[in-house]
Design a protein around this motif. Structure first.
Motif, PDB file in Angstrom:
ATOM      1  N   ALA A   1       0.802  -1.076   0.082  1.00 34.51           N
ATOM      2  CA  ALA A   1       0.075  -0.010   0.062  1.00 34.51           C
ATOM      3  C   ALA A   1       0.842   1.304   0.126  1.00 34.51           C
ATOM      4  O   ALA A   1       0.261   2.278  -0.714  1.00 34.51           O
ATOM      5  CB  ALA A   1      -0.914   0.060   1.180  1.00 34.51           C
ATOM      6  N   LEU A   2       1.850   1.349   0.789  1.00 32.36           N
ATOM      7  CA  LEU A   2       2.779   2.486   0.901  1.00 32.36           C
ATOM      8  C   LEU A   2       3.474   2.572  -0.668  1.00 32.36           C
ATOM      9  O   LEU A   2       3.282   3.835  -1.185  1.00 32.36           O
ATOM     10  CB  LEU A   2       4.084   2.271   1.799  1.00 32.36           C
ATOM     11  N   ALA A   3       3.739   1.742  -1.395  1.00 28.73           N
ATOM     12  CA  ALA A   3       4.549   1.856  -2.804  1.00 28.73           C
ATOM     13  C   ALA A   3       3.673   2.150  -3.738  1.00 28.73           C
ATOM     14  O   ALA A   3       3.585   3.238  -4.197  1.00 28.73           O
ATOM     15  CB  ALA A   3       5.324   0.587  -3.067  1.00 28.73           C
ATOM     16  N   VAL A   4       2.315   1.676  -3.642  1.00 26.84           N
ATOM     17  CA  VAL A   4       1.238   1.880  -4.626  1.00 26.84           C
ATOM     18  C   VAL A   4       0.712   3.213  -4.366  1.00 26.84           C
ATOM     19  O   VAL A   4       0.442   4.199  -5.305  1.00 26.84           O
ATOM     20  CB  VAL A   4       0.284   0.788  -4.803  1.00 26.84           C
ATOM     21  N   GLY A   5       0.598   3.635  -3.061  1.00 27.82           N
ATOM     22  CA  GLY A   5      -0.002   4.808  -2.523  1.00 27.82           C
ATOM     23  C   GLY A   5       0.881   6.104  -2.982  1.00 27.82           C
ATOM     24  O   GLY A   5       0.432   6.941  -3.653  1.00 27.82           O
ATOM     25  N   ALA A   6       2.104   5.998  -2.772  1.00 27.20           N
ATOM     26  CA  ALA A   6       3.147   7.012  -3.274  1.00 27.20           C
ATOM     27  C   ALA A   6       3.097   7.216  -4.706  1.00 27.20           C
ATOM     28  O   ALA A   6       3.059   8.537  -5.280  1.00 27.20           O
ATOM     29  CB  ALA A   6       4.542   6.817  -2.671  1.00 27.20           C
ATOM     30  N   VAL A   7       2.891   6.282  -5.460  1.00 23.65           N
ATOM     31  CA  VAL A   7       3.143   6.453  -6.919  1.00 23.65           C
ATOM     32  C   VAL A   7       1.658   6.869  -7.285  1.00 23.65           C
ATOM     33  O   VAL A   7       1.691   8.030  -8.323  1.00 23.65           O
ATOM     34  CB  VAL A   7       3.480   4.969  -7.505  1.00 23.65           C
ATOM     35  N   LEU A   8       0.713   6.503  -7.011  1.00 23.87           N
ATOM     36  CA  LEU A   8      -0.488   6.897  -7.269  1.00 23.87           C
ATOM     37  C   LEU A   8      -0.738   8.468  -6.904  1.00 23.87           C
ATOM     38  O   LEU A   8      -1.375   9.317  -7.614  1.00 23.87           O
ATOM     39  CB  LEU A   8      -1.825   5.983  -6.815  1.00 23.87           C
ATOM     40  N   THR A   9      -0.425   8.688  -5.708  1.00 23.49           N
ATOM     41  CA  THR A   9      -0.368  10.187  -5.102  1.00 23.49           C
ATOM     42  C   THR A   9       0.378  10.905  -6.260  1.00 23.49           C
ATOM     43  O   THR A   9      -0.251  12.118  -6.456  1.00 23.49           O
ATOM     44  CB  THR A   9       0.057  10.237  -3.868  1.00 23.49           C
ATOM     45  N   GLN A  10       1.594  10.748  -6.599  1.00 25.07           N
ATOM     46  CA  GLN A  10       2.215  11.336  -7.344  1.00 25.07           C
ATOM     47  C   GLN A  10       1.762  11.741  -8.776  1.00 25.07           C
ATOM     48  O   GLN A  10       1.666  12.914  -9.334  1.00 25.07           O
ATOM     49  CB  GLN A  10       3.867  10.952  -7.546  1.00 25.07           C
ATOM     50  N   GLY A  11       1.212  10.694  -9.233  1.00 28.96           N
ATOM     51  CA  GLY A  11       0.408  10.648 -10.442  1.00 28.96           C
ATOM     52  C   GLY A  11      -0.911  11.469 -10.502  1.00 28.96           C
ATOM     53  O   GLY A  11      -0.965  12.427 -11.460  1.00 28.96           O
ATOM     54  N   ILE A  12      -1.615  11.650  -9.430  1.00 32.86           N
ATOM     55  CA  ILE A  12      -2.923  12.266  -9.093  1.00 32.86           C
ATOM     56  C   ILE A  12      -2.490  13.724  -9.057  1.00 32.86           C
ATOM     57  O   ILE A  12      -2.884  14.777  -9.946  1.00 32.86           O
ATOM     58  CB  ILE A  12      -3.622  11.990  -7.952  1.00 32.86           C
ATOM     59  N   LEU A  13      -1.368  14.110  -8.363  1.00 35.14           N
ATOM     60  CA  LEU A  13      -0.791  15.520  -8.490  1.00 35.14           C
ATOM     61  C   LEU A  13      -0.233  16.110  -9.563  1.00 35.14           C
ATOM     62  O   LEU A  13      -0.573  17.249  -9.946  1.00 35.14           O
ATOM     63  CB  LEU A  13       0.241  15.425  -7.310  1.00 35.14           C
ATOM     64  N   LEU A  14       0.420  15.221 -10.395  1.00 36.80           N
ATOM     65  CA  LEU A  14       0.733  15.706 -11.654  1.00 36.80           C
ATOM     66  C   LEU A  14      -0.251  16.067 -12.583  1.00 36.80           C
ATOM     67  O   LEU A  14      -0.385  16.929 -13.359  1.00 36.80           O
ATOM     68  CB  LEU A  14       1.754  14.432 -12.303  1.00 36.80           C
ATOM     69  N   LEU A  15      -1.343  15.011 -12.591  1.00 34.97           N
ATOM     70  CA  LEU A  15      -2.308  15.142 -13.531  1.00 34.97           C
ATOM     71  C   LEU A  15      -3.177  16.466 -12.861  1.00 34.97           C
ATOM     72  O   LEU A  15      -3.684  17.169 -13.921  1.00 34.97           O
ATOM     73  CB  LEU A  15      -3.079  13.826 -13.471  1.00 34.97           C
ATOM     74  N   TRP A  16      -3.212  16.537 -11.772  1.00 34.68           N
ATOM     75  CA  TRP A  16      -4.141  17.691 -11.278  1.00 34.68           C
ATOM     76  C   TRP A  16      -3.656  19.021 -11.670  1.00 34.68           C
ATOM     77  O   TRP A  16      -4.199  20.081 -11.852  1.00 34.68           O
ATOM     78  CB  TRP A  16      -4.390  17.379  -9.688  1.00 34.68           C
ATOM     79  N   GLU A  17      -2.227  19.178 -11.440  1.00 31.42           N
ATOM     80  CA  GLU A  17      -1.282  20.428 -11.892  1.00 31.42           C
ATOM     81  C   GLU A  17      -1.684  20.710 -13.047  1.00 31.42           C
ATOM     82  O   GLU A  17      -2.105  21.945 -13.401  1.00 31.42           O
ATOM     83  CB  GLU A  17       0.051  20.284 -11.486  1.00 31.42           C
ATOM     84  N   GLN A  18      -1.574  19.646 -13.967  1.00 32.12           N
ATOM     85  CA  GLN A  18      -1.810  19.982 -15.573  1.00 32.12           C
ATOM     86  C   GLN A  18      -3.323  20.625 -15.985  1.00 32.12           C
ATOM     87  O   GLN A  18      -3.585  21.463 -16.572  1.00 32.12           O
ATOM     88  CB  GLN A  18      -1.443  18.743 -16.572  1.00 32.12           C
ATOM     89  N   ILE A  19      -4.210  19.886 -15.305  1.00 32.45           N
ATOM     90  CA  ILE A  19      -5.683  20.509 -15.555  1.00 32.45           C
ATOM     91  C   ILE A  19      -5.832  21.716 -14.698  1.00 32.45           C
ATOM     92  O   ILE A  19      -6.534  22.592 -15.310  1.00 32.45           O
ATOM     93  CB  ILE A  19      -6.526  19.391 -14.647  1.00 32.45           C
ATOM     94  N   SER A  20      -5.254  22.102 -13.670  1.00 39.64           N
ATOM     95  CA  SER A  20      -5.426  23.309 -12.910  1.00 39.64           C
ATOM     96  C   SER A  20      -4.984  24.521 -13.964  1.00 39.64           C
ATOM     97  O   SER A  20      -5.377  25.490 -13.762  1.00 39.64           O
ATOM     98  CB  SER A  20      -4.963  23.130 -11.808  1.00 39.64           C
ATOM     99  N   GLU A  21      -3.753  24.274 -14.719  1.00 41.18           N
ATOM    100  CA  GLU A  21      -3.093  25.307 -15.510  1.00 41.18           C
ATOM    101  C   GLU A  21      -3.453  25.181 -17.228  1.00 41.18           C
ATOM    102  O   GLU A  21      -2.877  25.586 -17.733  1.00 41.18           O
ATOM    103  CB  GLU A  21      -1.889  25.047 -15.284  1.00 41.18           C
ATOM    104  N   ALA A  22      -4.543  24.264 -17.395  1.00 39.39           N
ATOM    105  CA  ALA A  22      -4.684  23.957 -18.621  1.00 39.39           C
ATOM    106  C   ALA A  22      -5.319  25.125 -19.657  1.00 39.39           C
ATOM    107  O   ALA A  22      -4.887  25.160 -20.578  1.00 39.39           O
ATOM    108  CB  ALA A  22      -5.750  22.885 -18.808  1.00 39.39           C
ATOM    109  N   ASP A  23      -5.957  26.046 -18.655  1.00 35.78           N
ATOM    110  CA  ASP A  23      -6.418  27.198 -19.522  1.00 35.78           C
ATOM    111  C   ASP A  23      -5.365  28.381 -19.579  1.00 35.78           C
ATOM    112  O   ASP A  23      -5.664  29.461 -20.189  1.00 35.78           O
ATOM    113  CB  ASP A  23      -7.603  27.722 -18.704  1.00 35.78           C
TER     114      ASP A  23
END
Length: 433
Positions: free
Chosen positions: A281-303
């Motif tokens: 859970a620690l490994a998968v959670g860290a990877v998923l958290t980073q992926g979600i934050l990376l995608l969220w950052e791109q969406i928040s600045e898409a415009d």
């Protein structure tokens, strides 16, 4: 790993990329009235004279509406507290749109300045006036900085100047390194062995970074000519970089914790990560958290007109930096316990080199963002972008030195087959390397 990334890939490709510095659109009186001026674009002009060009498809209608562009060197916070007429009166320049083409020279400044362009007309500040039904005025706005010859022909704003040349040099370095090392690397991957999986992930991450640099170079090459570039290439560049970041985090966590990437059961401590629910859970959670934050950052600045994967000026960008610092602290705690209890000098050297590679990859981004605060506004993005790419490339080189050559990793793994996640003992049956 690939399954965890799948949900992000499709969504990311739907995100719009940089609009460029050639802006086309429609002047809308209702939008200008609602917002006290229709926001058009922004551009950081350099210290030398710049140029703004506005082209209209219906100049007669623009004259009838008393259409004009207003330019502000900085959008001061107090502008929102002013009335509509006071806000327009505070503009540094006002360009009355009476012709098919208008050229506005931006005078010399003491330092590069970010200028904002808004549209207004006779109805903008007249809330009681009825908006007439008339066709919209289509426009094209081009912004230029002086090129090397002093002519206003450069589409790059001041915070982007130099990135095109950097990506060219980076690609040249990748090409030279590929010509020198591709054969021994291919042979090592073909043979398999104790570091096969590690080398494979490192190679994939490095290849994705190379693809990202190539896409950025193609995008900026076209951008330098028309101010638009290839938006899809810009999006792909950020996508490849995102995947490289996630895969490298997975690799570092797996190696540091002793969880073999091939999912073999570790033999014994100290570098061991049993596949318990907690560790998984620690490994998968860290990877998923980073992926979600990376995608969220791109969406928040898409415009936004321009955004960089390394800018980190939004909430998800800040959270991503905090996550990297937290992961670095976790790895530091684990590696410190291993190094402090290790008596072999050779093994300690291996762990220290591995620690340097981990920390350089994880902490270079937060450190450079912090250090960039001392630079001018037009230098910050370039310092962070170039610095992160170079530091992470050096980190990969350090890890390659540990796992590719017949040196430290081989000596350590041959001395102790129970203290490393991927060891010589696992491959004795496959032959000598």
């Amino acid at each position: 790993m690939s399954c965890s990334l799948a949900p992000f890939l499709g969504a990311f490709l739907l995100i719009s990329e940089t609009l460029g510095k050639t802006v086309t659109g429609v002047f809308k009186s209702e939008v200008a009235r609602e917002r006290g001026g229709q926001y058009i674009t922004k551009f950081m002009f350099g210290a030398d004279s710049g140029l703004l060009v506005c082209r209209l498809d219906n100049a007669a209608l623009a004259v009838e509406q008393e259409a004009r562009l207003v330019l502000y060197p900085e959008m001061q916070p107090d502008l929102d507290t002013l009335s509509c007429s006071e806000k327009l009166a505070r503009a540094q320049f006002t360009i009355y749109l009476k012709h098919d083409e208008h050229n506005q020279t931006i005078p010399r400044q003491s330092s590069p300045t970010l200028w904002h362009v808004l549209y207004a007309d006779r109805y903008t500040c007249q809330e009681s006036a009825t908006l007439p039904s008339h066709p919209d005025v289509h426009f094209t706005i081009l912004t230029f900085n002086p090129d090397s010859a002093g002519n206003p022909l450069d589409h790059f704003s001041s915070e982007e100047v130099g990135l095109h040349s950097f990506y060219f040099l980076l690609l040249l370095a990748y090409f030279v390194a590929c010509c020198i090392y591709v054969q021994p690397l291919f042979q090592a991957l073909k043979k398999g062995g104790p570091m096969h999986t590690v080398l494979r992930v490192l190679t994939v991450a490095l290849g994705l970074q190379g693809l990202s640099a190539l896409c950025n170079y193609i995008h900026l090459s076209r951008y330098s000519r028309d101010g638009v570039g290839f938006p899809l290439m810009g999006s792909l560049a950020e996508l490849w970089d995102m995947i490289a970041q996630v895969s490298m985090l997975y690799t570092l966590l797996s190696l540091c914790m002793g969880w073999t990437l091939s999912r073999r059961k570790p033999q014994s401590r100290p570098l061991q990560w049993e596949q318990t629910p907690t560790s998984t859970a620690l490994a998968v959670g860290a990877v998923l958290t980073q992926g979600i934050l990376l995608l969220w950052e791109q969406i928040s600045e898409a415009d936004s007109e321009h955004h960089s994967f390394h800018a980190q000026r939004s909430l998800p960008g800040v959270l991503l930096l905090l996550l990297k610092v937290l992961l670095a602290l976790v790895l530091a705690s684990i590696l410190y316990q291993i190094i402090s209890t290790e008596r072999s000098t050779l093994k300690r050297d291996f762990y220290l080199s591995f620690t340097k590679g981990c920390f350089l990859w994880l902490l270079c981004h937060p450190a450079l963002v912090f250090m960039s605060s001392v630079f001018n506004e037009h230098q910050k993005e370039k310092v962070v972008t170039i610095g992160v790419i170079l530091c992470q490339s050096i980190s990969v080189v350090i890890l390659y030195q540990l796992f590719l050559s017949r040196s430290l990793y081989w000596e350590v793994s041959s001395l102790s087959s129970v203290s490393l996640p991927l060891t010589m003992s696992q491959t004795n049956r496959r032959g000598r390397y």
